[in-house]
Design an enzyme around this catalytic site. Structure first.
Site: not given
Ligand code: UGA
Length: 509
Positions: A237, A286, A178, A174, A289, A106, A16
């Site tokens: 998410n 996977g 990816e 954000e 996030c 994490p 990020v």
């Protein structure tokens, strides 16, 4: 009214922080952007020609703003050099008008909330540096995904460490994914800025918004309070992940009936209220996030005494884990419970295409389950992942067994395999690519040795866009020649013409 901004500091040179800093620098040539990371090795990589993060378009962007290479974008000044990477925290924090916190957050794996709560050690460690060195009036921006209420916590921490100095804390989550980071940063659906509901808070939000307005239309910039902004990040998410678990639950039904999950997804996705995105069935989600953010959302609900809400969201993660188990079990069943003496090749290790990120790889659990069956060999090929990252992710026990090997050449990885498992949705693995191969079936015998293999780049950050040649792969497999398509990527009819057996997610085959 906005505060003048001359210096920006981004704390955390990861997936990020790096790309965000580069795009901010590109569109704000009068602002100096310095990326700070406590890992000097990582900083060294960001300063080198080989960036630690693979993202389409990132190399060029960094060359423009870090090295002053000419930009090919017409609205960008011809030459600029305003992006720097450093480990010198006190210096860059002290001069920054805006400090973005983009460090790793994490899942906490120990103590209270283990497996659910967010591990704030890196964030809090970096915040302590910021609290010690930031100049009064600096704006501190949460870019990392953090638990709801973090802005309040940071405000208290700053007040305790720096009594008398005033700081504004903003939440600016954000939303980049990816593999498409530069595209997402260049044309985001929205930029979300949460601030304190005070005149100073709103002024800070406008100051930050002003940096984004250099390239993003004002109507895409949404201002809320900090709690809404923090929660919206987790919920965005969670909702995306929920769609994937929903369609994957349907894929299990499809595999036992005559329905095809892609046809079902297309049919429901054409309903404008549902929409077509994030309905691709596969091995589950996977990456670093979705699982973590759902765990964090469920933990928040639980801590508020909302156990039903927590249970609802946890089910999304449970369904996700089951999807991988189901896939591995299907492979084992196809071999009638006996993988001993067999070679299995895994195509793809990254959690999605166009990235070398091995975190929360979908392959790990699949490989672990298969290893329990004691196959002779498991080989892995991924166009972007580095061997050391793959082996680290699999864990020391796996590396020591010696059964798993990583190849930089897909043909070598698949040669003499009894089964091939497509785990990542890389376009390079498709058998319906437009690229025509000059190689033909009659050439097969001359292409069996590894030295004849197509010139694939070694497994590395550089990757390759070359599409693999399935006829060559199929020819060099050994019976029963199973191809397990865990991503619904392959044209089954075409593949079967090559004499292989195919099992595809979400379809009875
Ligand atoms: C995700 C979100 O999409 C971003 O908006 C968010 O900013 C980011 O998390 C984050 O919080 O940092 P990312 O994890 O990079 O981005 O990648 P996605 O494209 O969302 O894919 C996540 C996983 O879901 C991958 O394994 C992907 O293959 C899988 N997926 C995605 C499916 O299985 N089916 C789909 O239809 C879409």
């Amino acid at each position: 009214q906005v505060q003048p901004v001359k210096n920006v500091c981004v704390v955390g040179a990861g997936y990020v922080g790096g790309p965000t800093a580069a795009i901010l620098a590109l569109h704000n040539p009068a602002v100096t952007v310095e990326v700070l990371d406590r890992d000097p090795q990582r900083i060294k990589q960001w300063k080198s020609p080989h960036l630690p993060v693979h993202e389409p378009g990132l190399d060029h962007l960094v060359r423009v703003v870090r090295d002053g290479v000419e930009s090919d974008e017409s609205d960008i000044p011809r030459r600029q050099r305003n992006l720097y990477f450093t480990s010198d925290s006190a210096r860059v924090i002290a001069k920054a008008d805006i400090i973005f916190m983009a460090v790793n957050t994490p899942t906490k794996m120990f103590g209270v909330g283990a497996g659910c709560a967010t591990n704030m050690a890196a964030f809090d460690g970096a915040m302590r540096d910021v609290a010690a060195h930031a100049k009064p009036g600096a704006i501190i921006v949460e870019k990392s995904t953090v638990p709801g209420g973090t802005a309040d916590r940071v405000r208290k921490m700053l007040a305790a460490h720096r009594p008398g100095a005033s700081f504004e804390v903003l939440s600016n989550p954000e939303f980049l994914a990816e593999g498409t980071a530069i595209k997402n940063l260049t044309t985001p659906d929205r930029v979300l800025i949460g601030s304190a509901a005070t005149p100073a808070g709103r002024q800070a939000a406008r100051t930050l918004a002003n940096l984004y307005k250099a390239w993003i239309p004002a109507d895409r910039i949404l201002e809320t309070n900090t709690w809404s902004s923090e929660l919206a990040k987790l919920v965005a998410n969670a909702m995306l992940a929920q769609r994937i678990s929903s369609i994957n639950s349907v894929s299990a039904i499809c595999e036992r009936t005559g329905a095809d999950v892609d046809q079902v997804a297309k049919a429901i996705g054409m309903d404008a209220r549902i929409g077509s995105q994030f309905l691709k069935a596969g091995l589950g989600f996977g990456g670093s996030c979705f699982r973590k953010d759902i765990a964090s959302l469920a933990y928040l609900a639980e801590s508020l005494g909302l156990d039903d809400v927590a249970m609802y969201w946890r089910q999304v993660n449970i369904m996700n884990e089951r999807q991988r188990d189901r896939f591995a079990r299907k492979v084992i069943e196809r071999f009638e419970g006996n993988l001993v003496g067999h070679k299995l090749a895994i195509l793809g290790f990254a959690f999605k295409k166009n990235t070398g990120d091995t975190r929360e790889s979908l392959a790990v659990e699949v490989i672990r389950l298969l290893l329990d069956e004691r196959p002779a060999e498991i080989t892995i090929f991924d166009p972007y992942c580095r061997q050391e990252d793959i082996m680290r992710e699999l864990g020391p026990g796996v590396a020591e067994m010696g059964t798993v090997k990583v190849h930089s050449d897909p043909y070598l990885a698949c040669s003499q395999a009894h089964a091939i498992l497509v785990v990542t949705d890389c376009d390079q693995f498709r058998n319906t690519a437009t690229k025509k191969s000059s190689w033909s079936i009659s050439d097969q015998s001359t292409h069996t040795s590894s030295s004849d293999c197509m010139d694939f780049q070694p497994t590395s950050q550089s990757g390759t866009n070359e599409t693999i040649e399935w006829p060559r792969i199929a020819y060099n497999m050994v019976e029963p020649k199973w191809v397990f398509d865990g991503r619904g990527l392959l044209d089954v009819v075409e593949l079967k013409k090559l004499g292989v057996r195919v099992d595809r997610v979400g379809r009875r085959t």
